[in-house]
Design an enzyme around this catalytic site. Structure first.
Site, PDB file in Angstrom:
ATOM      1  N   GLY A   6       1.032  -1.147  -0.296  1.00  0.00           N
ATOM      2  CA  GLY A   6       0.005   0.101  -0.114  1.00  0.00           C
ATOM      3  C   GLY A   6       0.872   1.754  -0.084  1.00  0.00           C
ATOM      4  O   GLY A   6       0.482   2.590   0.784  1.00  0.00           O
ATOM      5  N   LEU A   8       1.351   3.844  -2.393  1.00  0.00           N
ATOM      6  CA  LEU A   8       1.389   4.825  -2.506  1.00  0.00           C
ATOM      7  C   LEU A   8      -0.622   5.021  -2.473  1.00  0.00           C
ATOM      8  O   LEU A   8      -0.942   5.823  -1.883  1.00  0.00           O
ATOM      9  CB  LEU A   8       0.329   4.596  -4.239  1.00  0.00           C
ATOM     10  CG  LEU A   8       1.825   3.991  -5.154  1.00  0.00           C
ATOM     11  CD1 LEU A   8       1.415   4.227  -6.692  1.00  0.00           C
ATOM     12  CD2 LEU A   8       2.992   5.469  -5.490  1.00  0.00           C
ATOM     13  N   GLN A  10      -1.834   6.891   1.801  1.00  0.00           N
ATOM     14  CA  GLN A  10      -1.886   8.196   2.336  1.00  0.00           C
ATOM     15  C   GLN A  10      -0.534   7.919   3.200  1.00  0.00           C
ATOM     16  O   GLN A  10       0.143   8.846   3.012  1.00  0.00           O
ATOM     17  CB  GLN A  10      -3.410   8.956   2.911  1.00  0.00           C
ATOM     18  CG  GLN A  10      -3.121  10.103   4.260  1.00  0.00           C
ATOM     19  CD  GLN A  10      -3.845  10.120   4.817  1.00  0.00           C
ATOM     20  OE1 GLN A  10      -4.637   8.901   5.253  1.00  0.00           O
ATOM     21  NE2 GLN A  10      -4.028  11.094   5.254  1.00  0.00           N
ATOM     22  N   ASP A  32       2.528  -1.851  -4.503  1.00  0.00           N
ATOM     23  CA  ASP A  32       1.205  -1.141  -4.690  1.00  0.00           C
ATOM     24  C   ASP A  32       0.277  -1.352  -5.867  1.00  0.00           C
ATOM     25  O   ASP A  32       1.056  -2.385  -6.208  1.00  0.00           O
ATOM     26  CB  ASP A  32       0.832   0.546  -4.934  1.00  0.00           C
ATOM     27  CG  ASP A  32      -0.820  -0.248  -4.113  1.00  0.00           C
ATOM     28  OD1 ASP A  32       0.113   1.788  -3.225  1.00  0.00           O
ATOM     29  OD2 ASP A  32      -1.532  -0.031  -4.533  1.00  0.00           O
ATOM     30  N   ARG A  34      -1.067  -0.889  -8.283  1.00  0.00           N
ATOM     31  CA  ARG A  34      -1.401   0.116  -9.800  1.00  0.00           C
ATOM     32  C   ARG A  34      -0.154   0.311  -9.301  1.00  0.00           C
ATOM     33  O   ARG A  34       0.089   1.032  -8.376  1.00  0.00           O
ATOM     34  CB  ARG A  34      -2.090   0.196 -10.464  1.00  0.00           C
ATOM     35  CG  ARG A  34      -3.014   1.317  -9.513  1.00  0.00           C
ATOM     36  CD  ARG A  34      -4.664   1.864  -9.735  1.00  0.00           C
ATOM     37  NE  ARG A  34      -5.354   0.380 -10.188  1.00  0.00           N
ATOM     38  CZ  ARG A  34      -6.105   0.320  -9.411  1.00  0.00           C
ATOM     39  NH1 ARG A  34      -5.911   0.880  -8.285  1.00  0.00           N
ATOM     40  NH2 ARG A  34      -7.011  -0.638  -9.334  1.00  0.00           N
ATOM     41  N   TYR A 139     -14.593  -2.369   8.789  1.00  0.00           N
ATOM     42  CA  TYR A 139     -13.408  -1.607   9.474  1.00  0.00           C
ATOM     43  C   TYR A 139     -12.922  -2.206  10.730  1.00  0.00           C
ATOM     44  O   TYR A 139     -12.133  -2.602  10.705  1.00  0.00           O
ATOM     45  CB  TYR A 139     -13.237  -0.445   9.220  1.00  0.00           C
ATOM     46  CG  TYR A 139     -12.252   0.601   8.857  1.00  0.00           C
ATOM     47  CD1 TYR A 139     -11.997   1.319  10.016  1.00  0.00           C
ATOM     48  CD2 TYR A 139     -11.234   0.009   8.732  1.00  0.00           C
ATOM     49  CE1 TYR A 139     -10.128   2.102  10.360  1.00  0.00           C
ATOM     50  CE2 TYR A 139      -9.583   0.740   8.122  1.00  0.00           C
ATOM     51  CZ  TYR A 139     -10.576   1.514   8.841  1.00  0.00           C
ATOM     52  OH  TYR A 139      -8.288   2.038   9.846  1.00  0.00           O
TER      53      TYR A 139
HETATM   54  C1  VAH Z   1     -10.625   6.101   8.686  1.00  0.00           C
HETATM   55  N1  VAH Z   1      -8.772   7.729   8.385  1.00  0.00           N
HETATM   56  O1  VAH Z   1     -11.450   7.542   8.953  1.00  0.00           O
HETATM   57  C2  VAH Z   1      -9.251   6.473   7.976  1.00  0.00           C
HETATM   58  C3  VAH Z   1      -8.845   6.082  10.052  1.00  0.00           C
HETATM   59  C4  VAH Z   1      -9.572   6.532  12.407  1.00  0.00           C
HETATM   60  C5  VAH Z   1      -9.783   6.898  10.881  1.00  0.00           C
HETATM   61  O2  VAH Z   1      -9.338   5.047  10.211  1.00  0.00           O
HETATM   62  O3  VAH Z   1     -11.660   4.853   8.219  1.00  0.00           O
END
Ligand code: VAH
Length: 317
Positions: A6, A8, A10, A32, A34, A139
């Site tokens: 990863g 490329l 943030q 990455d 691409r 997530y």
């Molecule tokens: C997001 N920037 O917003 C990420 C991070 C705490 C935020 O995990 O998903």
């Protein structure tokens, strides 16, 4: 050598540049899905890599004889909530592949967790290092599972895994993609280009944030810390500030007096933000490996606007 997935993204795009400054261009293999015009595809080894392809990852790691893996490739919270199955396969499949390669090649290992690893039943103010973690986002499920998987590889195989629960990260080099805290980056770009911003996160929504330079220093300091000092591993709470959109706007107005902020709340990302802590406690990171954030809101704002404003002036010139 250090393998970065990863690269490329943030964090990756700035971390690779900093690691190459410290350890040498040839010491960092950036990968990455691409390629891009970003300079890190040219300043040192760059390889295309889909982290869900375990054989490809092993082949690259073996060929470059890596001894450290920094696994950053992942979908962030908002995208993960839109595409939960893809998020599970990429975030967990990629992590498992990276851990297996690290185990086979005996690499030191880093992957980020997030304040997203906490959920609605977690104490929201000054969230402790050790507390309940029942996130209700895909997530968050990925991040808690990732923390447990990395600790498992440490206890089961002795793999030197380490991680940080990052807050929202703010940077001017590579914008984040698909995060919930992205508003805190967009607001600075909008301040410079339009003098105003419409926030999709509601007034009064306090979340932890940190300037990217502090995040990069934290990764390197953690990875270089004496292993015997670490009581925790995956993953340490780290933060620099807890702010809401109004606080950021007030800091921007100190530099751009006429800046205006209004709201058009996105219920989906607001729901994710509402499930996260208001502020987290970073005392374990401070005690175990000397974590310190150098940028507060005003210092970050000055630096962000200085870099973005400079670009804007160039564009006008
Ligand atoms: C997001 N920037 O917003 C990420 C991070 C705490 C935020 O995990 O998903």
């Amino acid at each position: 050598r250090i393998l970065v997935t990863g690269a490329l993204g943030q964090i990756g795009s700035e971390l690779v540049a900093k690691l190459r400054e410290i350890y040498g261009n040839d010491a960092v293999v950036a990968t990455d899905l691409r390629s891009s015009a970003h300079e890190i595809t040219r300043t040192g080894p760059f390889e295309l890599l889909d982290v869900t392809n375990d054989k490809a990852m092993y082949e690259i790691a073996k060929r470059y004889q890596v001894d450290t893996i920094i696994h950053l490739a992942a979908l962030l919270s908002a995208t993960a909530e839109e595409k939960p199955l893809l998020a599970w396969n990429l975030n967990m499949g990629g992590l498992m592949n990276a851990l297996e390669v690290a185990r086979e090649l005996k690499c030191q290992f880093f992957t980020p967790s997030s304040i997203g690893a906490f959920g609605p039943s977690t104490p929201k103010d000054n969230t402790p290092q050790d507390t309940i973690q029942r996130p209700n986002t895909m997530y968050g499920v990925n991040k808690v599972s990732g923390e447990l998987l990395c600790d498992y590889y440490f206890h089961k195989y002795g793999l030197d895994t380490r991680g940080l629960r990052f807050p929202g990260l703010i940077s001017y080099v590579t914008p984040p993609g698909g995060g919930t805290t992205d508003y805190a980056v967009e607001i600075y770009y909008a301040a410079v280009t339009q003098g105003k911003y419409t926030s999709y996160i509601a007034k009064g929504t306090n979340m932890d944030m940190m300037y990217m330079p502090d995040a990069l220093t934290a990764i390197i300091d953690l990875m270089e810390a004496d292993s015997s000092r670490l009581t925790h591993r995956n993953s340490f709470n780290v933060t620099a500030m807890s702010v809401d959109p109004e606080a950021i706007a007030a800091a921007i107005r100190k530099e751009i007096p006429g800046f205006t902020l209004d709201y058009d709340v996105d219920p989906k990302r607001q729901a994710i933000a509402d499930s996260w802590p208001h502020s987290i406690d970073a005392s374990a990171a401070k005690a175990e490996w000397g974590f310190r954030a150098r940028y507060d809101l005003d210092a970050m704002t000055k630096d962000m606007l200085g870099h973005l404003g400079g670009r804007q002036l160039l564009r006008k010139a």
